[in-house]
Design a protein around this motif. Structure first.
Motif: not given
Length: 358
Positions: A58-65, A168-175, A130-134, A214-219
């Protein structure tokens, strides 16, 4: 016994040397980030694995944001501006502030930032994500950067300026180094800021960055956690790294004179004479000789003797020699004769009678 101390020039970084160092490190980081591009399918698999772990706990706070940012332009647009700009404005501003206002803390802070950034590059290489937005739209995420791109300079490729998405490397999301660098700024503002406002900013800025990424779905949320862990690891490595760099610099400065002048700024006027060291000069041992002290016995009125310490008198420069009439040396012994014809007067020189000033 002579004691030996080492004279060493005072250390304040040269601004142009620091700028060159930071440009080189950031250029290497950007190039490495591009070269770390992995297979897209592998990056998608890693992103989905992170999302499953978050849902399980239950850590997926990026969805509501993300839904909030997408449905409310008054929140989403400023958040996109913050994501695209603050990362590149606040971090250099804190570096410059430390350089000018807290120079004693600057070198450790800069080393901490560079080490953590390089550790983040390792993460991008080993774990392309892959970030959430992709992700596919079926997973419920909307790319707010693309949705509000007409309001800013960015396009559909993250925060890169429009038309430069290929750099830019769009798949450099972690960390998430957006979070990592913001945490670095927050810690330094909290520790070295002298006003309540600085400390408040030190707390608010990292928290705001976590919400924005998280709100912009980048991470993902776990990307943000990993960013904090990377900064923690960099902080632990800062001390050993600085000691190793000091050893290397010392050996190089002893072997090549120009190294000291390149990395150390000139001393202020008069400072060189105080320490005996100048830029580019190898460190030398300076002998410090303590003044000789002898003990003397003095009889007081009661007949008892007291032992005291008194410095040895300087030698008499005339050493008993005399000059002709009208001439004298400072401290010259003089020959006195009895003016009253006192019996027993021999005309011998007295040691304690200084020459009269003519």
């Amino acid at each position: 016994m002579p004691q030996t101390v080492h004279a060493r020039t005072a250390h304040r970084p040269r601004w142009w040397a620091e700028l060159l160092l930071l440009v080189v490190v950031y250029g290497a980081y950007s190039a490495g980030r591009l070269l770390a591009r992995g297979d897209v399918s592998t990056a998608v698999d890693h992103g989905l694995a992170i999302l499953r772990i978050e849902k399980a706990f239950f850590l997926n706070a990026e969805h509501p944001l993300n839904r909030l940012f997408t449905s409310t332009p008054a929140i989403g647009i400023p958040a996109d501006f913050a994501y695209a700009s603050l990362h590149y404005l606040v971090t250099p501003a804190v570096l410059i502030w430390l350089f000018r206002r807290r120079p004693a803390r600057y070198r450790a802070a800069r080393t901490w930032l560079m080490l953590s950034t390089l550790l983040g590059l390792v993460g991008f290489t080993l774990l392309p994500t892959c970030p959430p937005r992709l992700l596919d739209a079926s997973y419920g995420f909307v790319d707010t950067m693309a949705q509000y791109s007409s309001y800013g300079w960015w396009g559909a490729e993250a925060s890169a300026p429009r038309g430069l998405g290929g750099m830019t490397n769009q798949y450099a999301a972690m960390p998430s180094l957006h979070v990592g660098w913001a945490l670095w700024c927050g810690v330094l503002l909290w520790r070295h800021g002298r006003t309540p406002l600085m400390r408040v900013l030190g707390v608010v800025y990292p928290l705001l960055t976590v919400i924005v990424v998280m709100g912009t779905a980048n991470h993902y949320f776990l990307d943000a956690v990993a960013g904090g862990l990377v900064m923690g690891a960099g902080a632990l490595l800062t001390g050993p790294a600085m000691r190793a760099a000091d050893r290397v610099w010392t050996r190089a400065a002893d072997r090549y004179a120009f190294v000291d002048g390149f990395t150390r700024p000139p001393l202020a006027a008069g400072a060189g004479s105080a320490t005996g060291a100048v830029p580019g000069q190898r460190r030398q041992s300076v002998a410090v000789v303590k003044p000789t002290v002898v003990k003397s016995t003095v009889a007081n009125a009661s007949g008892t003797s007291q032992v005291g310490k008194s410095p040895v008198k300087p030698p008499n420069v005339s050493d008993g020699c005399e000059t002709s009439a009208g001439e004298r040396f400072p401290g010259q012994r003089t020959r006195t004769n009895s003016s009253a014809g006192t019996p027993g007067s021999t005309g011998a020189a007295t040691d304690d009678a200084p020459a009269k000033t003519r």
